[in-house]
Design an enzyme around this catalytic site. Structure first.
Site, PDB file in Angstrom:
ATOM      1  N   CYS A   1     -25.686  30.499  24.594  1.00 33.60           N
ATOM      2  CA  CYS A   1     -26.636  31.453  24.026  1.00 33.60           C
ATOM      3  C   CYS A   1     -26.833  32.651  24.957  1.00 33.60           C
ATOM      4  O   CYS A   1     -25.909  33.416  25.160  1.00 33.60           O
ATOM      5  CB  CYS A   1     -27.950  30.748  23.693  1.00 33.60           C
ATOM      6  SG  CYS A   1     -28.995  31.683  22.540  1.00 33.60           S
TER       7      CYS A   1
ATOM      8  N   HIS B   1     -26.110  25.549  20.454  1.00 31.84           N
ATOM      9  CA  HIS B   1     -26.815  24.744  21.457  1.00 31.84           C
ATOM     10  C   HIS B   1     -26.474  23.254  21.321  1.00 31.84           C
ATOM     11  O   HIS B   1     -27.280  22.470  20.802  1.00 31.84           O
ATOM     12  CB  HIS B   1     -28.326  24.906  21.298  1.00 31.84           C
ATOM     13  CG  HIS B   1     -28.865  26.216  21.764  1.00 31.84           C
ATOM     14  ND1 HIS B   1     -29.217  26.458  23.066  1.00 31.84           N
ATOM     15  CD2 HIS B   1     -29.112  27.364  21.089  1.00 31.84           C
ATOM     16  CE1 HIS B   1     -29.674  27.698  23.187  1.00 31.84           C
ATOM     17  NE2 HIS B   1     -29.621  28.272  21.995  1.00 31.84           N
TER      18      HIS B   1
ATOM     19  N   GLU C   1     -26.574  21.126  23.560  1.00 35.17           N
ATOM     20  CA  GLU C   1     -27.476  20.357  24.431  1.00 35.17           C
ATOM     21  C   GLU C   1     -28.784  19.988  23.742  1.00 35.17           C
ATOM     22  O   GLU C   1     -29.540  19.153  24.247  1.00 35.17           O
ATOM     23  CB  GLU C   1     -27.748  21.146  25.717  1.00 35.17           C
ATOM     24  CG  GLU C   1     -28.806  22.225  25.630  1.00 35.17           C
ATOM     25  CD  GLU C   1     -28.364  23.497  24.907  1.00 35.17           C
ATOM     26  OE1 GLU C   1     -29.201  24.413  24.745  1.00 35.17           O
ATOM     27  OE2 GLU C   1     -27.193  23.579  24.505  1.00 35.17           O
TER      28      GLU C   1
END
Length: 237
Positions: free
Chosen positions: A79, A208, A210
């Site tokens: 990001c 994302h 994660e």
């Protein structure tokens, strides 16, 4: 992996200098450098990328990052971290450098506002330690950004494609490259969600992975964990 996470303290010049020295020391004894996603100053234009790029262009930091790459280290940007890699030159060029009018960039989403949703992405090239063994696999992951629209000239896009640097692309439910809403919500050219450096050691993406964890997103049955982090760690084992 053993993670070392340092804050950047910029309350005054001395503290900033001390922070940079601390970062350089950590990078010198690390194998992977990661720039995570996150808002800074309200995610104003360029978001936190502008601050990360200013830091990367500090000569001490620049030398430390280049030395990391020269000794087979790897870099990941997610990001805002991806924005920083692109706007510092690390992607797609593999080095911190000044940009020109022909350099790719990440612009405001075509819709003109922040977008937070799930997207489907496909790994289209695995010539990178981060993506080893994943070519052709599809993942449903979260995105959350206001400036994720990958932009480049036709010449640059063609070069990235020929070099195999286009790593992940937004796709629709049928697995086709998505060129606009809702499957490619920022309207990135060629459906680009992530790219790599020429040697694959640097990987940047808008999504994302994660943010996935078992038990979350139960209303999204296709949500899964794109575990690029495991690949990164195993590269050094």
């Amino acid at each position: 992996a053993e993670v070392s996470s340092l804050p950047l303290i910029n309350l005054d010049f001395n503290k900033l200098s001390e922070s940079i020295d601390a970062w350089v020391k950590e990078i010198e004894q690390s194998q992977i450098l990661i720039f995570s996603g996150g808002f800074s100053a309200g995610d104003e234009p360029d978001g936190s990328a502008k601050f990360i790029v200013n830091l990367l262009k500090n000569q001490k930091m620049k030398d430390a990052v280049h030395t990391l790459l020269q000794r087979d280290g790897m870099i990941l940007g997610i990001c805002n971290g991806f924005q920083a890699l692109v706007k510092s030159g690390l992607l797609p060029y593999g080095e911190i450098r000044d940009l020109d009018e022909n350099s790719p960039t990440l612009a405001h989403n075509a819709i003109g506002r922040h977008i937070s949703q799930m997207v489907n992405v496909k790994v289209v090239n695995e010539d990178s330690p981060w993506l080893k063994g994943m070519k052709g696999l599809e993942y449903t992951i979260p995105i959350s950004h206001g400036e994720g629209r990958f932009m480049a000239s036709e010449e640059v896009l063609t070069e990235l494609y020929k070099n195999g640097q286009i790593a992940t692309q937004y796709i629709d439910f049928d697995g086709n490259i998505a060129h606009g809403m809702p499957f490619n919500p920022n309207n990135s050219l060629f459906g680009i969600e992530g790219i790599t450096s020429l040697d694959g050691k640097i990987f940047g993406r808008m999504g994302h992975p994660e943010r996935f964890a078992e038990g979350l997103m139960k209303n999204i049955p296709t949500a899964n964990y794109h575990n690029i982090f495991k690949n990164g760690v195993e590269y050094f084992k």
